[in-house]
Design a protein around this motif. Structure first.
Motif, PDB file in Angstrom:
ATOM      1  N   CYS A  14     -49.180  -3.226  27.720  1.00  0.00           N
ATOM      2  CA  CYS A  14     -48.232  -2.609  26.794  1.00  0.00           C
ATOM      3  C   CYS A  14     -47.148  -3.616  26.437  1.00  0.00           C
ATOM      4  CB  CYS A  14     -47.597  -1.397  27.466  1.00  0.00           C
ATOM      5  SG  CYS A  14     -46.158  -0.754  26.621  1.00  0.00           S
ATOM      6  N   ILE A  15     -46.851  -3.728  25.147  1.00  0.00           N
ATOM      7  CA  ILE A  15     -45.772  -4.637  24.762  1.00  0.00           C
ATOM      8  C   ILE A  15     -44.504  -3.872  24.411  1.00  0.00           C
ATOM      9  CG2 ILE A  15     -47.306  -6.472  23.985  1.00  0.00           C
ATOM     10  CD1 ILE A  15     -46.650  -5.492  21.103  1.00  0.00           C
ATOM     11  N   SER A  16     -44.449  -2.611  24.837  1.00  0.00           N
ATOM     12  CA  SER A  16     -43.247  -1.803  24.597  1.00  0.00           C
ATOM     13  C   SER A  16     -42.842  -1.730  23.134  1.00  0.00           C
ATOM     14  CB  SER A  16     -42.043  -2.368  25.369  1.00  0.00           C
ATOM     15  OG  SER A  16     -42.297  -2.338  26.719  1.00  0.00           O
ATOM     16  N   CYS A  17     -43.838  -1.675  22.257  1.00  0.00           N
ATOM     17  CA  CYS A  17     -43.475  -1.696  20.845  1.00  0.00           C
ATOM     18  C   CYS A  17     -42.879  -0.379  20.395  1.00  0.00           C
ATOM     19  CB  CYS A  17     -44.704  -1.994  20.008  1.00  0.00           C
ATOM     20  SG  CYS A  17     -45.898  -0.659  20.083  1.00  0.00           S
ATOM     21  N   ALA A  18     -43.021   0.657  21.227  1.00  0.00           N
ATOM     22  CA  ALA A  18     -42.406   1.959  20.943  1.00  0.00           C
ATOM     23  C   ALA A  18     -43.071   2.718  19.812  1.00  0.00           C
ATOM     24  CB  ALA A  18     -40.913   1.817  20.649  1.00  0.00           C
TER      25      ALA A  18
ATOM     26  N   THR B  52     -45.603   5.692  26.651  1.00  0.00           N
ATOM     27  CA  THR B  52     -45.849   4.429  27.349  1.00  0.00           C
ATOM     28  C   THR B  52     -45.438   4.508  28.813  1.00  0.00           C
ATOM     29  OG1 THR B  52     -45.127   2.159  27.527  1.00  0.00           O
ATOM     30  CG2 THR B  52     -43.725   3.570  26.253  1.00  0.00           C
TER      31      THR B  52
ATOM     32  N   VAL C 179     -52.056  -6.455  18.834  1.00  0.00           N
ATOM     33  CA  VAL C 179     -50.928  -7.296  19.200  1.00  0.00           C
ATOM     34  C   VAL C 179     -51.023  -8.638  18.498  1.00  0.00           C
ATOM     35  CG1 VAL C 179     -49.863  -8.517  21.107  1.00  0.00           C
ATOM     36  CG2 VAL C 179     -50.561  -6.146  21.390  1.00  0.00           C
TER      37      VAL C 179
ATOM     38  N   LEU D 181     -47.425 -11.264  29.154  1.00  0.00           N
ATOM     39  CA  LEU D 181     -47.035 -10.494  27.973  1.00  0.00           C
ATOM     40  C   LEU D 181     -46.734  -9.038  28.333  1.00  0.00           C
ATOM     41  CD1 LEU D 181     -46.752 -10.335  24.870  1.00  0.00           C
ATOM     42  CD2 LEU D 181     -49.136  -9.663  24.790  1.00  0.00           C
ATOM     43  N   GLY D 182     -45.571  -8.589  27.907  1.00  0.00           N
ATOM     44  CA  GLY D 182     -45.249  -7.185  28.055  1.00  0.00           C
ATOM     45  C   GLY D 182     -44.453  -6.854  29.304  1.00  0.00           C
TER      46      GLY D 182
ATOM     47  N   MET E  15     -40.051  -6.573  20.860  1.00  0.00           N
ATOM     48  CA  MET E  15     -40.299  -5.214  21.354  1.00  0.00           C
ATOM     49  C   MET E  15     -40.374  -5.156  22.872  1.00  0.00           C
ATOM     50  SD  MET E  15     -43.882  -5.564  19.371  1.00  0.00           S
ATOM     51  CE  MET E  15     -43.276  -5.257  17.805  1.00  0.00           C
ATOM     52  N   VAL E  16     -40.883  -6.241  23.466  1.00  0.00           N
ATOM     53  CA  VAL E  16     -41.030  -6.235  24.922  1.00  0.00           C
ATOM     54  C   VAL E  16     -39.681  -6.071  25.602  1.00  0.00           C
ATOM     55  CG1 VAL E  16     -41.763  -7.611  26.888  1.00  0.00           C
ATOM     56  CG2 VAL E  16     -43.085  -7.660  24.783  1.00  0.00           C
TER      57      VAL E  16
ATOM     58  N   SER F  91     -36.734  -4.925  24.220  1.00  0.00           N
ATOM     59  CA  SER F  91     -35.744  -4.022  23.629  1.00  0.00           C
ATOM     60  C   SER F  91     -36.158  -2.592  23.965  1.00  0.00           C
ATOM     61  CB  SER F  91     -35.640  -4.253  22.126  1.00  0.00           C
ATOM     62  OG  SER F  91     -36.893  -4.078  21.527  1.00  0.00           O
ATOM     63  N   PRO F  92     -35.250  -1.655  23.832  1.00  0.00           N
ATOM     64  CA  PRO F  92     -35.554  -0.283  24.260  1.00  0.00           C
ATOM     65  C   PRO F  92     -36.673   0.344  23.426  1.00  0.00           C
ATOM     66  CG  PRO F  92     -33.202  -0.556  23.915  1.00  0.00           C
ATOM     67  CD  PRO F  92     -33.860  -1.766  23.359  1.00  0.00           C
ATOM     68  N   VAL F  93     -37.295   1.355  23.970  1.00  0.00           N
ATOM     69  CA  VAL F  93     -38.324   2.059  23.208  1.00  0.00           C
ATOM     70  C   VAL F  93     -37.777   3.355  22.613  1.00  0.00           C
ATOM     71  CG1 VAL F  93     -40.267   1.137  24.501  1.00  0.00           C
ATOM     72  CG2 VAL F  93     -39.222   3.263  25.239  1.00  0.00           C
TER      73      VAL F  93
ATOM     74  N   ARG G  61     -32.293   2.096  21.016  1.00  0.00           N
ATOM     75  CA  ARG G  61     -32.345   0.947  20.128  1.00  0.00           C
ATOM     76  C   ARG G  61     -31.059   0.787  19.330  1.00  0.00           C
ATOM     77  NH1 ARG G  61     -38.209   1.615  17.509  1.00  0.00           N
ATOM     78  NH2 ARG G  61     -38.225   3.554  18.692  1.00  0.00           N
TER      79      ARG G  61
END
Ligand SMILES: Cc1cc2nc3c(=O)[nH]c(=O)nc-3n(C[C@H](O)[C@H](O)[C@H](O)COP(=O)(O)O)c2cc1C
Ligand SMILES: Cc1cc2nc3c(=O)[nH]c(=O)nc-3n(C[C@H](O)[C@H](O)[C@H](O)COP(=O)(O)O)c2cc1C
Ligand SMILES: Cc1cc2nc3c(=O)[nH]c(=O)nc-3n(C[C@H](O)[C@H](O)[C@H](O)COP(=O)(O)O)c2cc1C
Ligand SMILES: Cc1cc2nc3c(=O)[nH]c(=O)nc-3n(C[C@H](O)[C@H](O)[C@H](O)CO)c2cc1C
Ligand code: SF4
Ligand code: SF4
Ligand code: SF4
Ligand code: SF4
Ligand code: FES
Lengths: 445, 198, 211, 189, 350
Positions: A371-375, A388, E19, E116-117, E288-289, E291-293, E298
Motif C-alpha cells: 500500500c502506498i497510502s494513496c488514500a 487501507t 503504482v 515503498l509504502g 502519498m506515502v 501524507s495523511p489518508v 490532509r
C-alpha cells in the motif's frame, strides 16, 4: 460533493457501465432445461427442509421444501418432472449444498392453484405476508434476505417510507432495467401491495439517470394507475443501489452505523422482488423463474434471459450461443460484488441477477504490491471507513482493534479494491477481518 | 556461573547498551568522540564498581523497604566523588561531558546492577560484575565514539586518520548521528545473532 | 522583557533544545514507552507534571539549603559565621528529593483520584530513574534561572519530551504494519526513526526569537 | 513504630556517612577545581595576551567594565597590552570572543570563547583548517589594527569564510565595537 | 470442455491504475521543470539529476538483492525520489553529493522501513536535510556564476560574492540590515527601496515565476512546476487539499508577517513563488506515502506545513523552511490520521 449533485451519497466510484451489450435486448425466455438443480438454501437464514422424496413426480410450482425457521423460505419445483436425486451439489457460494434435482418431463405442467386472485388488495396483512413467504421470495437484489421478514418490522419501528431499488448500479447488469421497461405494471402493483402491508405514507422508486427510458415508463405507469409514488432520478455512481446509500440519496436519512433501514423508518426492495411479490399475492405464483443478464466478452450472444431457477449455467450459456474460447472467469452477479464460479454445472438461484463471463485477459489479477497510502480507497468508501488501515491490520493479524475501526460497517461494495493502484484486494482482507471479529464476538458470548 | 563468566558477560552477551538498552542517554550524548566516550565509560565504571562493592557489603544490613533509597545515596556519593575529581583533574573533559556526569546517578545500568546483582551476591562476584558491565558500557561508548568521530570528524582520538580530501559527514557528530549510529550498530548485532541462530 | 524571556525559554526547551532530539535526556523511557500511543500520552502527562514539580522543589532546595549565600537557611537556623557551601550535596539531595516527590505524588493521586492514578500510576515509578527529571533540575541551576524561569523551563522541557514521545508512538504504531527487515525490528528501528526525527528537528535550530 | 525508627536511623546514618565522605572529597577537590577553572580562563588570556607572563595577568574590574592587563613580569612590569571580552549576534548565536590588543591598538591575540553557529559553516571561525596551527580568527586578526577591521565584502582586509560571511562579519564588527568601548573606558580613566 | 476457471474474490474489475503508472506520470510532469533547470543552470544540472537518479535506483536494487527481496525499481518510485532530490540541491555541488544524498534517501529513508509504502518520512527531503547538515558549505552555494538564472530583479545590491544568492536569502539579509539586527558596513544606499524592488517589482515577480533566479535545480520555475501540477491534478494523482492548504497558509501568513517591519504588508506573490514552495507543496507534501489518508488530516497537514514554513522563513536559522516543515509534518501523519478518522456513515455525533 453534496453541493454538486443533489441526490447522492459521499464516496463511490464510476466504473465503465458496460451495459450496452444487453441494455437494448428484450428479455427472452430460456427454453426449459432437461434437469434443474434446486438448492434448499438460496437465501440468507436457515436452510429449508425437503418434503419430497426421490422418485416423486412434481409439477411446476409445487412445494419442494418447508421453511427451516422464521428467517427462511421454501423452494419450489421450477419445471414439471421427476425428482431424480436429493444430494449435495455445487452451489454458487462455492460450497456443496443439499439440492433437489428434477428431471424434466418437458411438459411444464403448472400447479393448478396458480392463477389470478380476485381482490387481492383487500386481503389482510398477515395473509399477504403468508403468500409472500409461501411463494419463497427472497430479495432479488443480491442479498437474498427473506422478503416476508423485511415486511414484518417489529412494532417499535414504524415504517413511513418504502423505496423500490431500481438503481442497478453494478456494471454489465441490465436485468432490472429490462424488467422496469417490460413489466412496469407488475412492478408498480407489487409496490402497491408492499406499501399496503407496511402502511408507509411515502413510496418511491430510485433509478439511476442512465436509464431515462425506464424512468419515463415507470412515471407513466404510475400516472396511469393513479398512484402517488415518486420516481427519483439518481446520479450514476456505484454503489447507488446499496440500500443505505439509496436511502440517504433519496431521503437524506442516514441509517445509523450497525443499524438497519427500519431504524430510520425505511424499507428497501429490489424491483424484481416487487414483481415477484405481485405474482405471489395476486397470482399465488411462487418464485420459480427470474431474469438473468448473461453478458461479458466471453459469451457469444449477450442477452437478458428469463430462466427457471435451477437452470445449470451450461444450459443457460448454450442458449446464449455458447462460450468463446478465451473464457477466463464466470461470475454470478456483477463484476463488483459477484462471486466467481468454479463450475458450469452450478444452477441459477433466486439471487442470480446476472452471469458475467470475462475473457482471460480480464480475469488474471496483477500481483498485489504494498500500500502506498494513496488514500484513494478512503476517498471512495461510501461507508466512510479507512479501508487501507483495516486491510493492513488484517494482513498483520491485528484483530483486536478492528471492531473499534468499524470494520463491521463495511458493505463489501468493492469500491476500495476497484481503485487501489497497488492492486490490493481490500475487500478480501476486510471480509476476513469481519469474520474474525464475528468469531471473537461469538466466543465472548 | 563461573567468575570468569561474570566478568565477561557484560562485554557482549549482556552488553548493557546494545543488548539491554540501558544507559542510553549518556551513550548517545557523549559518543561524539572517542575521548568523550572513554572518559564517560571509565567514570561510570568507577561508580559501578564502587557502588556494587559497597552495596554488596551492606546488603545484609539494609532492610528491604529502604533498599532503593540507600542504593541511591551510595551511588550518588560516588557520582559526586567522580564529578568533583574529574572537574579538578580533567577539567576539559569534564566540561565536554557536562551534565552527564551527575546524571550517572540515574543511569539505569548502575541502579539496575545494584538491584539485580550486587544486592544479591557477594563482594567478589559483585566486583567482577561491576567491572564487566562497566567494561561493556565503556566498549559500547568507544565503539560508537569511534564510528562517529571517524565519519563525522575524520579523526580518531583527535588524530586525523583520513586524508584531507575526505569531507567529514558532519551529521554524525550532531544529535541525529548518535541515534542513527546506535540504531545501525544494534541492527548489526541482531543480524549476527539471527545468523548464529540459523 | 520578562514575559518575552519566558517565551524564549519555553520555545527553546520545547523545539530548539528538545530534551530528546538535542539534549539526549530521557532516552530510555523515550524508547521504552513509545510503543503505544495511549501509554505515551499517559507517560507524557506524568512527565510534564513531575518535571514541573521537581523543578520547583529543587530550585527552592538549591537556593535556600545548598548555595553559600545569605539566604541559606542553615546560616540562619544555626547562626553560622559564614553561609555554608553545601553544593557538593546537589546530586544526592536532588535525586532523593525527586524520588520522594514521585512517591508522594503517587500516594496523593492514588488517594485523591483513582481514575488519574489508573492512567498515570504505572508510569510514575518509571520516572524516578528518568534522567530527564534530574537533568531539568540541574539545567535550571546551571543556567541560573530564576524561580519562575525554572518552572517554565521544567514544564516546557516536559512538554517537549511529551511531544517527541507522542509523535514517536504514533509512528511506531504504524511501523507495526511495515515490512521492516528482521534485524532492524524493535529498538533498532526506533533509534533510526529517532535519528530521522532529530534531522527534522534540526529545522528549528537557530530560531531567532528575541531581539 | 520501632521499625520506622530503625529504618529511618539506617537511612540517616548512611546519608550522614555519605555527606561526611563527600565533604571530605569536596575539600580535597575544591582547590583543584578552582585551579583548573583559573587555568581555563588563563588559556584564553594566554592566547589573547601572548607574550605576557601567565602570572603577570591582572583583572581590572569595576562596576561597568572588566578588562585584563598583561605584563611580561609578574610584578606589573612591562605592560604588553590589554584583553577584553566582546560579543555580537552572528548567524544563529552570540559569538563571544576574547581579544588582546597592545597599547597601540594592534591585535595581539584573539580567541572565540563561545558560539553556536551552524556546524561546518559559522563554527569555522573558531576552527583550525586542516594542517594549520591557528584558528581562522587568529589567522585573520593577529597583527591587524583593531579599529580598522572589516570583512572583505565590506571593503576590509579580513577574508571572510565562504558561506559564513555573517559569522565572519559578526566577529569582525564585535572586535571593532569592543575595542571602541575599551578605548572609551581607558581614555576616560 | 473443462477449462480452468479463475476463481477469486470480488471485485473482478479495477480501474487499471497502477503504482508504476502514477509514478511515471509524476515523473513526466516533472520533465518540463527538469528541462527548465538545465536551461537555467546549464548542462551540469543534467548530470546532477542523472547521478541522483542512478544512485537512487542502484541503491534500491542493491539493497533489495542483498535482502533477497524482489527488485522493484521498475515501479518508478526510486527514480522519482532521485529526481526530486536533485531538484532540491544546487547545481554547484560536486557530483558525489547527489550520489551520497540519494543513497541516504533510499537506504535510510526508505529501505530500512521495508521499502515503498512503509517509509514514514519523505525520502528525498531526508536526503536533502542529511546533505544540508553534513556538508552545508556545498549545499548553500548558489552564487550567480552560471549561464542563466543570474537575475535578482536587477537589484543593485553587491550580490556577486554572496554564496547564497537566492531571493529568500537576499530578502532576509536585506531585512536584517533594514531592521538593524545585522550590520552591513558596506555601502548600501537604500535598503528600503531594494527590498521593495526585490519583493514587489514586476521584473522580480516575473523572473520568479519563470524561474530566472538563483536556487535549486528544480525549484525555481513556478511556471513549469505549475504546468506539471495542473496535469497531475487533472489526472487526480494529486489532490487539492494539501497543496492549497499549504500555499494558502503561506500566502496568508506571509502577507501578515512578511513585510519589512510592519504587519500586513508582505507581498504574497513574492513569498509564494520564491524558494521551494511550489515544488514542495505540489510534489513533496503530496507524496502519498508520507501524507495523511484522511480528508481533514490532509487539510491540517497542508496548513501545518504552511505555518512551519513561514515560521522558519521569518525567524528560523534557514532562509527557507519548506524541507523541514514537510519533514516535521510527516511526523504528525499517524496522529493526524488517527484523530481525524472520517465519521463512519450513520455514526451519530455524541
Ligand atoms: C454495494 C451494494 C450495491 C447494491 N446495489 C443494488 C442495486 O443497484 N439494486 C438493488 O436492488 N439492490 C442493490 N443492493 C442491495 C441493496 O442494498 C438491498 O439489499 C436491496 O435493494 C434490497 O432489496 P431486496 O431485498 O428486494 O433484494 C446493493 C447492495 C450493496 C451492498
Ligand atoms: C543552513 C544554513 C546555515 C547557515 N549558517 C551560517 C552560519 O553559521 N554563518 C554564516 O555566516 N552564514 C550562514 N549561512 C549562510 C547565510 O545565509 C549567508 O548566505 C552567508 O552568510 C553569506 O556568506 P557569503 O557571503 O560568504 O556567501 C547559512 C545558511 C544556511 C542555508
Ligand atoms: C522542497 C524544497 C524544500 C527546501 N527546503 C529548504 C530548507 O528547509 N532550508 C533551506 O535552506 N533550503 C531549502 N530548500 C532550498 C531553498 O528553497 C533554496 O534553494 C534556498 O535555500 C533559498 O532560495 P530562494 O531564495 O530562492 O527561496 C528547499 C528546496 C525545495 C525545493
Ligand atoms: C505525487 C507524488 C509525490 C511524490 N513525492 C515524493 C517526494 O517528495 N519524495 C520522494 O522521495 N518520493 C516521492 N514520491 C515517490 C514515492 O511515493 C516515494 O518514493 C515513497 O515515499 C517511497 O516509499 C512521490 C510520488 C507521488 C505519486
Ligand atoms: S446487486 Fe449490485 S447491480 Fe444488483 S442491484 Fe445491487 S448494486 Fe446494483
Ligand atoms: S468494500 Fe467496504 S471498505 Fe471497501 S469501499 Fe466498500 S464499504 Fe468501504
Ligand atoms: S487505495 Fe490501495 S494503495 Fe491506496 S491507500 Fe488504499 S490500499 Fe493503499
Ligand atoms: S462475517 Fe464477513 S466473511 Fe464472514 S460470513 Fe459474514 S460477510 Fe462473510
Ligand atoms: S540514561 Fe537517561 S533515561 Fe536511562
Amino acid at each position: 460533493m453534496g453541493f454538486l449533485t443533489k441526490r447522492s451519497f459521499s464516496g463511490g466510484i464510476h466504473p465503465p457501465s458496460s451495459k450496452n451489450a444487453t441494455k437494448n435486448s428484450a428479455i427472452i425466455t430460456c427454453p426449459l432445461p432437461s434437469t434443474v438443480v434446486i438448492p434448499v438454501s438460496q437465501h440468507i437464514g436457515a436452510p429449508s427442509k425437503p418434503i419430497v422424496e426421490v422418485g416423486a413426480a412434481v409439477k411446476t410450482g409445487d412445494l419442494l421444501t418447508e421453511p427451516g425457521g422464521f428467517i427462511s423460505v421454501p423452494v419450489h419445483a421450477s419445471i414439471s418432472g421427476t425428482v431424480k436425486a436429493i444430494e449435495p451439489r455445487p452451489h454458487p457460494l462455492g460450497n456443496d449444498v443439499l439440492s433437489i434435482v428434477i428431471e424434466s418431463d418437458e411438459k411444464d405442467e403448472w400447479n393448478s392453484s396458480i392463477g389470478p386472485q380476485k381482490d387481492y388488495l383487500q386481503l389482510d396483512k398477515q395473509e399477504k405476508i403468508r403468500r409472500i413467504r409461501d411463494a419463497g421470495i427472497a430479495g432479488m437484489g443480491g442479498a437474498t434476505f427473506p422478503t416476508h421478514v423485511k415486511l414484518s418490522p417489529p412494532g417499535d419501528k414504524p415504517i413511513d417510507t418504502f423505496l423500490l431499488n431500481g438503481a442497478e448500479c453494478e456494471p454489465y447488469l441490465t436485468s432490472d432495467h429490462r424488467l422496469m421497461l417490460e413489466q412496469p405494471k407488475k412492478i408498480i402493483l407489487g409496490m402497491q401491495i408492499i406499501v399496503s402491508i407496511l402502511g408507509a405514507q411515502n413510496a418511491g422508486i430510485g433509478v439511476e439517470n442512465n436509464k431515462p427510458d425506464a424512468i419515463k415508463v415507470l412515471r407513466k405507469t404510475i400516472a396511469d394507475l393513479g398512484l402517488p409514488y415518486k420516481v427519483y432520478s439518481l446520479p450514476v455512481k456505484y454503489p447507488q443501489g446499496a440500500e443505505k446509500q439509496l436511502i440517504v440519496a433519496v431521503t437524506k436519512r442516514a441509517v445509523p452505523a450497525g443499524g438497519l433501514p427500519m431504524d430510520v423508518g425505511c424499507v428497501v426492495q429490489n424491483v424484481g422482488t416487487a414483481m415477484a411479490v405481485y405474482e405471489a399475492v395476486a397470482e399465488k405464483k411462487p418464485l420459480v423463474e427470474r431474469v438473468v443478464t448473461v453478458t461479458g466478452k466471453g459469451v457469444k450472444n449477450p442477452q437478458n434471459v428469463l430462466a427457471r431457477i435451477g437452470t445449470p449455467y451450461s444450459a443457460l450459456l448454450e442458449f446464449c450461443g455458447g462460450l468463446e474460447d478465451n473464457v477466463g472467469k464466470i461470475i454470478m452477479g456483477g463484476p463488483m460484488m459477484g462471486l466467481a464460479q468454479a463450475s458450469l454445472e452450478i444452477p441459477v438461484i433466486k439471487g442470480t441477477s446476472g452471469l458475467l463471463i470475462l475473457d482471460e485477459k480480464f480475469s488474471k489479477k496483477p500481483q498485489e504490491i504494498t500500500c502506498i497510502s494513496c488514500a484513494r480507497c478512503v476517498d471512495v468508501c461510501p461507508m466512510k471507513l479507512v479501508p487501507t488501515i483495516l486491510a493492513k491490520k488484517v494482513k498483520y493479524n491485528i484483530f483486536d482493534s478492528l471492531e473499534k475501526d468499524n470494520v463491521l460497517d463495511c458493505i463489501e461494495c468493492g469500491s476500495c479494491a476497484y481503485v487501489c493502484p497497488s492492486q490490493i484486494n481490500l475487500v478480501h482482507y476486510i471480509k476476513y477481518g469481519k469474520h474474525q471479529v464475528m468469531k471473537a464476538r461469538k466466543k465472548a458470548g | 556461573m563461573s567468575a570468569f563468566k561474570e566478568l565477561t558477560k557484560g562485554i557482549y552477551d549482556q552488553n548493557p547498551v546494545f543488548k539491554q538498552a540501558l544507559g542510553l542517554c549518556p551513550t548517545l550524548a557523549v559518543s561524539n568522540s572517542v575521548e568523550n566516550g572513554l572518559g564517560m565509560g571509565l567514570a561510570a565504571t568507577f561508580v559501578l564498581v564502587c557502588s556494587n562493592v559497597i552495596i554488596s557489603l551492606i546488603r545484609k544490613l539494609v532492610p528491604a523497604k529502604i533498599r532503593i533509597p540507600v542504593y541511591i545515596v551510595v551511588i550518588a556519593s560516588f557520582v559526586t566523588i567522580v564529578d568533583y575529581s574529574m572537574n579538578g583533574l580533567f577539567h576539559e573533559l569534564h566540561k565536554s561531558l557536562g551534565l552527564f556526569i551527575p546524571l550517572i546517578v540515574v543511569n539505569c545500568i548502575i541502579l539496575g546492577r545494584a538491584e539485580a546483582f550486587a544486592g544479591k551476591n557477594n563482594i567478589f562476584l559483585s566486583l567482577l560484575d561491576g567491572i564487566g558491565m562497566g567494561l561493556g558500557f565503556t566498549l559500547a561508548l568507544v565503539l560508537l565514539g569511534t564510528i562517529r568521530e571517524i565519519l563525522g570528524n575524520g579523526s580518531f582520538l583527535g588524530i586525523p586518520v583520513i586524508g584531507a580530501s575526505f569531507k567529514p559527514v558532519l551529521i554524525m557528530i550532531l544529535p541525529p548521528g548518535a541515534f542513527l549510529s546506535i540504531g545501525f550498530v544494534m541492527g548489526f548485532f541482531n543480524w549476527i545473532e539471527n545468523r548464529k541462530s540459523n | 522583557m520578562g514575559v518575552e524571556q519566558l517565551f524564549i525559554i519555553a520555545v527553546g526547551a520545547i523545539f530548539i533544545n528538545n530534551f530528546v532530539f538535542s539534549q539526549f535526556l530521557g532516552i530510555c523511557p523515550y524508547i521504552g514507552v513509545s510503543k503505544q500511543l495511549d501509554s505515551a500520552v499517559g507517560m507524557g502527562a506524568a512527565v510534564v507534571f513531575v518535571m514541573t514539580l521537581a523543578s520547583t522543589v529543587t530550585w527552592l532546595i538549591n537556593e535556600y539549603l545548598l548555595q553559600p549565600s545569605t539566604k541559606n537557611l542553615f546560616f540562619y537556623i544555626f547562626s553560622l559565621d559564614e553561609p555554608p557551601d553545601l553544593s557538593f550535596l546537589t546530586t544526592i539531595a536532588f535525586i532523593l528529593v525527586i524520588a520522594a516527590l514521585v512517591q508522594f505524588v503517587e500516594m496523593v493521586i492514588q488517594k485523591s483520584s483513582p481514575a488519574l492514578y489508573k492512567a498515570l500510576g504505572i508510569f510514575l515509578p518509571l520516572i524516578t530513574t528518568n534522567c530527564a527529571i534530574l537533568g531539568a533540575a540541574l539545567i535550571n541551576i546551571k543556567k541560573e534561572f530564576t524561580f519562575i524561569q525554572s518552572i517554565v523551563h521544567g514544564s516546557s522541557a516536559g512538554i517537549g519530551f511529551s511531544i517527541a514521545l507522542i509523535l514517536m508512538a504514533g509512528i511506531r504504531e504504524k511501523l507495526e504494519l511495515a515490512d521492516i527487515p528482521k534485524s532492524m525490528r524493535g529498538i533498532p528501528i526506533a533509534f533510526i526513526m529517532a535519528g530521522l526525527m532529530a534531522i527534522a528537528f534540526l529545522g528549528f535550530s537557530g530560531l531567532k526569537l528575541g531581539n | 513504630m520501632k521499625d520506622v525508627l530503625k529504618i529511618g536511623g539506617i537511612l540517616l546514618a548512611i546519608t550522614v556517612i555519605a555527606a561526611a565522605a563527600l565533604s571530605g572529597v569536596y575539600s580535597v577537590t575544591k582547590p583543584l577545581i578552582e585551579d583548573a577553572k583559573q587555568k581555563e580562563q588563563d588559556a584564553a588570556l594566554t592566547v589573547a595576551l601572548a607574550g605576557a607572563d601567565t602570572s603577570g595577568i591582572y583583572k581590572v574590574e569595576n562596576e561597568e567594565y572588566v578588562y585584563y592587563e598583561g605584563f611580561t613580569e609578574r610584578e606589573r612590569q612591562n605592560l604588553i597590552g590589554y584583553a577584553f571580552i566582546t560579543s555580537k549576534y552572528g548567524y544563529s548565536s552570540d559569538i563571544v570572543t576574547m581579544v588582546g590588543v597592545d597599547t597601540a591598538g594592534t591585535i595581539i591575540g584573539i580567541k572565540v570563547l563561545s558560539q553556536q553557529e551552524t556546524p561546518g559553516l559559522g563554527t569555522r571561525i573558531a576552527e583550525k583548517a586542516y594542517g594549520e596551527t591557528k584558528t581562522w580568527v587568529q589567522k585573520q586578526f593577529e597583527g591587524k589594527t583593531a579599529m580598522g577591521c572589516a570583512v572583505d565584502k565590506d571593503g576590509g582586509s579580513i577574508i571572510s569564510i565562504t558561506g559564513a560571511t555573517i559569522s565572519s562579519r559578526a566577529v569582525t564588527n564585535s572586535v571593532v565595537d569592543g575595542y571602541k568601548k575599551f578605548n572609551e573606558f581607558i581614555t576616560k580613566k | 470442455m473443462e477449462k480452468k476457471l479463475f476463481v477469486s474474490s470480488s471485485p473482478h474489475i479495477t480501474d487499471r491504475e497502477s503504482v508504476a503508472k502514477i509514478m511515471f506520470t509524476v515523473i513526466a510532469a516533472l520533465v518540463p521543470a527538469g528541462i527548465g533547470g538545465v536551461y537555467f543552470f546549464g548542462p551540469k544540472a543534467l548530470w546532477v539529476i542523472l547521478v541522483s537518479v542512478l544512485a537512487s535506483v542502484a541503491t534500491e536494487a542493491v539493497i533489495q538483492i542483498l535482502m533477497k527481496k524482489p527488485v522493484t525499481v521498475g515501479d518508478g518510485s526510486a527514480i522519482l525520489t532521485g529526481i526530486l532530490l536533485a531538484f532540491t540541491i544546487s547545481v554547484q555541488v560536486p557530483l558525489w553529493i547527489p550520489a551520497v544524498g540519494a543513497f541516504f534517501a533510499i537506504a535510510v529513508g526508505k529501505q530500512v522501513f521495508g521499502g515503498l509504502g512503509f517509509n514514514p518520512m519523505n525520502p528525498a527531503l531526508l536526503g536533502r536535510a542529511f546533505l544540508l547538515a553534513s556538508w552545508p558549505d556545498y549545499m548553500i552555494r548558489f552564487d550567480l556564476a552560471r549561464p542563466r538564472g543570474g537575475h535578482l530583479a536587477g537589484i543593485p545590491i553587491n550580490i556577486d560574492g554572496i554564496t547564497e544568492a537566492t531571493p529568500l536569502n537576499v530578502f532576509r539579509q536585506l531585512r536584517d540590515i533594514y531592521s538593524n539586527t545585522t550590520e552591513f558596513t558596506g555601502v548600501q544606499p537604500d535598503v528600503h527601496q531594494q527590498i521593495d524592488t526585490l519583493t514587489s517589482s514586476y521584473t522580480s515577480i516575473k523572473n520568479l515565476f519563470i524561474g530566472d533566479v538563483g536556487g535549486c535545480i528544480g525549484e525555481t520555475s513556478a511556471l513549469l512546476l505549475l504546468a506539471g501540477a495542473a496535469f497531475l491534478m487533472y489526472k487526480r494523482y494529486i489532490g487539492w487539499k494539501i497543496p492549497f492548504g499549504y500555499i494558502g497558509t503561506v500566502a496568508l501568513l506571509s502577507w501578515i508577517f512578511g513585510g519589512k517591519t510592519d504587519l500586513f504588508s508582505g507581498n504574497i506573490l513574492f513569498f509564494v513563488f520564491s524558494g521551494g514552495l511550489i515544488l514542495g507543496a505540489f510534489y513533496m507534501a503530496t507524496d502519498m506515502v508520507t501524507s495523511p489518508v484522511t480528508f481533514r488530516g490532509r487539510i491540517l497537514f497542508g496548513i501545518g506545513c504552511g505555518v512551519i514554513t513561514v515560521l522558519i522563513r521569518q525567524v528560523g536559522g534557514y532562509p527557507e523552511g519548506v524541507c523541514y516543515s514537510i519533514l516535521l509534518m510527516n511526523l504528525t501523519v499517524p496522529l493526524l490520521d488517527r484523530w481525524n478518522r472520517p465519521k463512519v456513515f450513520g455514526k451519530v455525533k455524541k
